[in-house]
Design a protein around this motif. Sequence first.
Motif, PDB file in Angstrom:
ATOM      1  N   GLU A 594       0.495  -1.416  -0.188  1.00  0.00           N
ATOM      2  CA  GLU A 594       0.155  -0.138  -0.099  1.00  0.00           C
ATOM      3  C   GLU A 594       1.155   1.653  -0.198  1.00  0.00           C
ATOM      4  O   GLU A 594       0.368   2.111  -0.894  1.00  0.00           O
ATOM      5  N   GLU A 595       1.748   1.126   0.762  1.00  0.00           N
ATOM      6  CA  GLU A 595       2.846   2.049   0.425  1.00  0.00           C
ATOM      7  C   GLU A 595       3.470   2.450  -0.456  1.00  0.00           C
ATOM      8  O   GLU A 595       3.852   3.955  -1.091  1.00  0.00           O
ATOM      9  N   LEU A 596       3.749   1.624  -1.092  1.00  0.00           N
ATOM     10  CA  LEU A 596       4.529   1.395  -2.493  1.00  0.00           C
ATOM     11  C   LEU A 596       3.951   2.210  -3.568  1.00  0.00           C
ATOM     12  O   LEU A 596       4.145   3.184  -4.299  1.00  0.00           O
ATOM     13  N   TRP A 597       2.208   1.507  -3.754  1.00  0.00           N
ATOM     14  CA  TRP A 597       1.792   2.826  -5.117  1.00  0.00           C
ATOM     15  C   TRP A 597       0.851   4.023  -3.961  1.00  0.00           C
ATOM     16  O   TRP A 597       0.812   4.840  -5.210  1.00  0.00           O
ATOM     17  N   ALA A 598       1.215   3.712  -2.802  1.00  0.00           N
ATOM     18  CA  ALA A 598       0.451   5.605  -2.575  1.00  0.00           C
ATOM     19  C   ALA A 598       1.833   6.707  -3.119  1.00  0.00           C
ATOM     20  O   ALA A 598       1.979   7.388  -3.456  1.00  0.00           O
ATOM     21  N   ARG A 599       3.162   6.158  -2.793  1.00  0.00           N
ATOM     22  CA  ARG A 599       4.262   6.673  -3.167  1.00  0.00           C
ATOM     23  C   ARG A 599       4.292   7.086  -4.868  1.00  0.00           C
ATOM     24  O   ARG A 599       4.459   8.179  -4.891  1.00  0.00           O
ATOM     25  N   PHE A 600       3.872   5.942  -5.632  1.00  0.00           N
ATOM     26  CA  PHE A 600       4.104   5.614  -6.817  1.00  0.00           C
ATOM     27  C   PHE A 600       3.061   6.562  -7.377  1.00  0.00           C
ATOM     28  O   PHE A 600       3.607   7.431  -8.638  1.00  0.00           O
ATOM     29  N   ARG A 601       1.225   7.064  -7.039  1.00  0.00           N
ATOM     30  CA  ARG A 601       1.035   7.770  -7.194  1.00  0.00           C
ATOM     31  C   ARG A 601       1.009   9.057  -6.669  1.00  0.00           C
ATOM     32  O   ARG A 601       0.472  10.011  -8.105  1.00  0.00           O
ATOM     33  N   GLN A 602       1.919   9.293  -6.282  1.00  0.00           N
ATOM     34  CA  GLN A 602       2.236  10.883  -5.601  1.00  0.00           C
ATOM     35  C   GLN A 602       3.364  11.014  -6.780  1.00  0.00           C
ATOM     36  O   GLN A 602       3.469  12.121  -7.015  1.00  0.00           O
ATOM     37  N   ASP A 603       4.087  10.473  -6.994  1.00  0.00           N
ATOM     38  CA  ASP A 603       5.129  10.865  -8.170  1.00  0.00           C
ATOM     39  C   ASP A 603       4.975  11.092  -9.477  1.00  0.00           C
ATOM     40  O   ASP A 603       5.144  11.819 -10.315  1.00  0.00           O
ATOM     41  N   THR A 604       3.048   9.828  -9.752  1.00  0.00           N
ATOM     42  CA  THR A 604       3.075   9.983 -10.940  1.00  0.00           C
ATOM     43  C   THR A 604       2.428  11.356 -10.665  1.00  0.00           C
ATOM     44  O   THR A 604       2.456  12.162 -12.248  1.00  0.00           O
ATOM     45  N   GLU A 691      -4.407  16.374  -4.089  1.00  0.00           N
ATOM     46  CA  GLU A 691      -4.298  15.390  -2.502  1.00  0.00           C
ATOM     47  C   GLU A 691      -3.211  14.082  -2.634  1.00  0.00           C
ATOM     48  O   GLU A 691      -2.372  14.480  -1.090  1.00  0.00           O
ATOM     49  N   ASN A 692      -2.624  14.761  -3.785  1.00  0.00           N
ATOM     50  CA  ASN A 692      -0.979  13.657  -3.752  1.00  0.00           C
ATOM     51  C   ASN A 692      -0.436  14.635  -3.951  1.00  0.00           C
ATOM     52  O   ASN A 692       1.357  13.660  -4.487  1.00  0.00           O
ATOM     53  N   LEU A 693      -0.065  15.582  -3.056  1.00  0.00           N
ATOM     54  CA  LEU A 693       1.065  16.207  -3.503  1.00  0.00           C
ATOM     55  C   LEU A 693       1.304  17.652  -2.049  1.00  0.00           C
ATOM     56  O   LEU A 693       1.726  18.258  -1.688  1.00  0.00           O
ATOM     57  N   SER A 694       0.904  16.070  -1.176  1.00  0.00           N
ATOM     58  CA  SER A 694       1.539  16.327   0.616  1.00  0.00           C
ATOM     59  C   SER A 694       0.186  17.964   1.094  1.00  0.00           C
ATOM     60  O   SER A 694       1.173  18.652   1.276  1.00  0.00           O
ATOM     61  N   PRO A 695      -0.713  17.713   0.733  1.00  0.00           N
ATOM     62  CA  PRO A 695      -1.474  18.908   0.733  1.00  0.00           C
ATOM     63  C   PRO A 695      -1.432  18.921   2.240  1.00  0.00           C
ATOM     64  O   PRO A 695      -1.527  18.079   3.600  1.00  0.00           O
ATOM     65  N   LYS A 696      -1.761  20.281   3.133  1.00  0.00           N
ATOM     66  CA  LYS A 696      -2.221  21.161   4.204  1.00  0.00           C
ATOM     67  C   LYS A 696      -3.232  21.010   4.827  1.00  0.00           C
ATOM     68  O   LYS A 696      -4.254  21.146   4.046  1.00  0.00           O
ATOM     69  N   ARG A 697      -3.124  20.778   5.970  1.00  0.00           N
ATOM     70  CA  ARG A 697      -4.970  20.506   6.346  1.00  0.00           C
ATOM     71  C   ARG A 697      -5.201  21.766   6.080  1.00  0.00           C
ATOM     72  O   ARG A 697      -5.137  23.057   6.506  1.00  0.00           O
ATOM     73  N   GLY A 698      -6.825  21.276   5.837  1.00  0.00           N
ATOM     74  CA  GLY A 698      -7.599  22.895   5.989  1.00  0.00           C
ATOM     75  C   GLY A 698      -6.915  23.205   4.270  1.00  0.00           C
ATOM     76  O   GLY A 698      -7.730  24.399   4.296  1.00  0.00           O
ATOM     77  N   GLY A 700      -7.075  24.322   0.139  1.00  0.00           N
ATOM     78  CA  GLY A 700      -7.736  24.194  -1.104  1.00  0.00           C
ATOM     79  C   GLY A 700      -6.545  23.784  -1.928  1.00  0.00           C
ATOM     80  O   GLY A 700      -6.126  24.078  -1.924  1.00  0.00           O
ATOM     81  N   SER A 701      -7.570  23.029  -3.145  1.00  0.00           N
ATOM     82  CA  SER A 701      -6.600  22.737  -3.852  1.00  0.00           C
ATOM     83  C   SER A 701      -5.593  23.304  -4.786  1.00  0.00           C
ATOM     84  O   SER A 701      -4.252  22.867  -4.699  1.00  0.00           O
ATOM     85  N   ARG A 702      -5.762  24.717  -5.129  1.00  0.00           N
ATOM     86  CA  ARG A 702      -5.044  25.925  -5.738  1.00  0.00           C
ATOM     87  C   ARG A 702      -4.309  26.515  -5.264  1.00  0.00           C
ATOM     88  O   ARG A 702      -3.120  26.080  -5.844  1.00  0.00           O
ATOM     89  N   ASP A 703      -4.555  26.238  -3.863  1.00  0.00           N
ATOM     90  CA  ASP A 703      -3.504  26.585  -2.413  1.00  0.00           C
ATOM     91  C   ASP A 703      -2.214  25.037  -2.584  1.00  0.00           C
ATOM     92  O   ASP A 703      -0.853  26.271  -3.076  1.00  0.00           O
ATOM     93  N   THR A 704      -2.267  24.206  -2.375  1.00  0.00           N
ATOM     94  CA  THR A 704      -1.494  23.334  -1.894  1.00  0.00           C
ATOM     95  C   THR A 704      -0.786  22.934  -3.564  1.00  0.00           C
ATOM     96  O   THR A 704       0.545  22.715  -3.743  1.00  0.00           O
ATOM     97  N   ILE A 705      -1.278  22.835  -4.629  1.00  0.00           N
ATOM     98  CA  ILE A 705      -1.174  23.478  -6.200  1.00  0.00           C
ATOM     99  C   ILE A 705       0.483  24.395  -6.107  1.00  0.00           C
ATOM    100  O   ILE A 705       0.818  23.964  -6.701  1.00  0.00           O
ATOM    101  N   ARG A 706      -0.422  25.716  -6.021  1.00  0.00           N
ATOM    102  CA  ARG A 706       0.914  26.332  -6.182  1.00  0.00           C
ATOM    103  C   ARG A 706       1.692  26.500  -4.793  1.00  0.00           C
ATOM    104  O   ARG A 706       3.012  26.140  -5.254  1.00  0.00           O
ATOM    105  N   ARG A 707       1.478  26.378  -4.049  1.00  0.00           N
ATOM    106  CA  ARG A 707       2.604  25.807  -2.867  1.00  0.00           C
ATOM    107  C   ARG A 707       3.383  24.585  -3.443  1.00  0.00           C
ATOM    108  O   ARG A 707       4.885  24.887  -3.240  1.00  0.00           O
ATOM    109  N   TYR A 708       2.730  23.429  -3.445  1.00  0.00           N
ATOM    110  CA  TYR A 708       4.211  22.570  -4.167  1.00  0.00           C
ATOM    111  C   TYR A 708       4.960  23.398  -5.464  1.00  0.00           C
ATOM    112  O   TYR A 708       6.190  22.865  -5.259  1.00  0.00           O
TER     113      TYR A 708
END
Length: 852
Positions: A594-604, A691-698, A700-708
């Motif tokens: 499960e951890e392997l595929w979770a990491r793969f999803r994030q890398d993807t 969701e797969n770019l290490s979001p912070k609690r609370g 928004g998706s656009r804020d997570t993307i910009r921070r990444y």
Amino acid sequence: PQLILEKNLFGLDIDERAAQLTGFALMMKGRADDRRLFERGVKLNVMALQDSARFEPEKLIDGLKLADHGLQPSDLTELNRLFEHATTFGSLIQVPEGLSEKLPALKRLSEATSEDLFVTEALKRLGPLVQQAEMLVAQYDAVVANPPYMGSKFYCPKLKKLVDEFYVAGKADLYGAFILRNIELARESGFVGMITIPNWMFITSFEKLRDAIRGNAPISTLVHNGRGVWGSDFGSCSFVLHRSAEEKLVGRFLRLFNRQGSVLSNKELERRFHTNHRFDRSNADFTKIPGDPVVYWASDKIYDAFQYLNGFVPIGEIGTPRKGMATGDNEKFVRFWSEIDFNKAEPHGSVGSKWFPYNNGGEYRKWYGNIDRFINWDNDGYEIRNFKDVNGRLRSRPQGLDQKFRMMISWTSISSTSLGVRLYPEGFISDQNGNFLVAEESSLRFILAFMCSPLAAMIVKMLNPTMHILVRNVHDLPLPSNDELTPVIATNSKRCTDMGKTDWDSFEFSWDFQSLPLVTASSDPTPTLESNYTAWIVQNRDTIDEMKRLEEENNRLFIDAYGLVDELTSDVPIEQITLTVNPAYRYGGKLTEEELWARFRQDTMEELVSYAIGCMMGRYSLDAPGLIYAHSGNEGFDPSRYPTFPADEDGIVPLTDTDWFADDVAHRLIEFISVAWDKSHLEANLAFLAENLSPKRGEGSRDTIRRYLCDSLFKDHLQTYKKRPIYWLFSSGKEKAFQCLVYLHRYNESTLSRMRTEYVIPLTAKLASHVTKLEQDKDASATTAEIKRLEKEISRLHKQQAELSTFDEKLRHFADQRIKLDLDDGVKVNYGKFGDLLAEVKAITGKNPVQG
């Protein structure tokens, strides 16, 4: 105890302290059995070798009548010469036969007396020289040693001369010379017991030593310790040789480890020592395997296969294994393919190309891959063929070039893992790190399948358990071959290679990358990012399963051919299915599935972002497969090739933590998602991405993307492109007032001026305007908390203003220089031309940036 100490034990060392400690230990051991031992005047035969530098033979020659003692002056001068370098040569010193015959007389002379003080002093110094000569001439029932270690390249000239004269078979390392010397010191039917590192058992440079051991003192017993017996050692073996035994002497062998390089606890080592299965093997058997390695654990069927009977042939009779070339300076002549102007590259460039595909070895991978470099082979490699040092000596080794550009299989020359062998299509030149083999295509694919099998890996490790996999090792491998076996395995091999190529080309690090599979994986009429990802994972699992099935079928056929069904399994561990889409291989370690595929999803998802930026920059296009623009200086760039998702006008894309520009990376990434998938799913797609770019609690998706994008994108880019980025991050500093990406291949002399006028100067005005607004908001605020928040934000913006002002000055300075890049020089050189305008300069160039 006294008799044992005086008659049975003899020892020499070159270190005075070692001799003293040995004498003390022996006396204390003897006193345990005889409490009055110290009163008995015991004379130990343990001493440190003495140099003859302070011995003056002329004092004795002038002061005594040597003829009365049966001696000539030359006997003393010969003794003096013999021990001139005693503390360098140690027990390797050979006492000439003529001098050894004079030792009794010399001993009597050393016991003489004289009233002349100078003669007395000379006699005193003569005694130890005679004693050590006697010990070096004698032969012993048992010779025991843990010898010194020193590779031949470290020998001083005098030691090299001695070893070359007397111990040429053991010259590769000083301990090899000591093995030969100890055999000489043992009497007929005597024994030699030693502890050494085990490379003498296998590697080519010790082959003559193995011959000498087998012919003069075959192995009686040997314990192959592996690593860790002595703490931090790199491996050892303990063995006993039987002087003058027959070559067919059956030795007893014990192996205390399963896997080469593993380190076991002392408790486990002791358990294995008492319980492990012993191996019996005639010393004569070792000659049945090329190079005579001490492969005591190999089965009789392996030995039979090396007789090359019953359908077995050496691989070297079917194919031609060769060592690749050495450029003498890969940093000068070799580039990652993504660094160069691809118009100058074969096979994609024009006639007369400068850059050619280069096989440089690489990480453990089977079937296909590690294809990521080019070599400067301009004018048929003239510069490399003539690359010399300041003294006019050729630095390069242009070897194996008679087979260049042919289809081949190759393996990484130095590998700490298993044997990873890959197919390379026509057009490649090979480095010395990527030894290779050429043959007819059907034979090549058959050999590839064999070398990708655990059977081949096992036999190679028998021939050479070091990390170096030599051309000779591959040449000598016994290959099973018959008319029924070959076509089946060759067909499977081609399917494995095709899957390996498809896998390799599914990622940006391949120059044959067409498009991101994630974008087209689903067959739904209106797929989402998540449904595409799910469909792609299903495809990946099927690919992994099919590769595993084919490899195991090949393995079973080879194991059957060798008759080793009871000794080997055809199973292939999932982590050895070397596909990038296989997380178990890609990440390894002890992660759960499960951890392997979770990491793969994030890398993807990170790869999706990278591909989107490639489309923004014009490197790729949603309207056409493959590399679209990777030339130089923005010359020949055609905007019409990107109708669905237009490429950026100038290859400069802002990357800021605040929404200052309509064409920044965050806005353009959202635009890309909206056209790559149906726009009606935009919010769901952005949510899945975030969701797969290490979001912070609370967040928004656009804020997570910009921070990444601001904080992590460039780090991931450096990893993908192995610290040779193609999207360069210009940054104002740690406050991140301004950042932007510039596409290396579209950079030209006006890029910095455009960056300044289009982005930095406008941003300066925007920051000032925003600070003014916040000051007004603060004045109008009615709450303390709100005022503090605004003050904090104003303070941050003031820091950014100051940083941006400094950056603007530096940027103007470099823009005025109109810096031109030469992509032939590579990223490492070009990236350092911009001082500290760029991020991570030291990580890329190896040097701190020059202040602008």
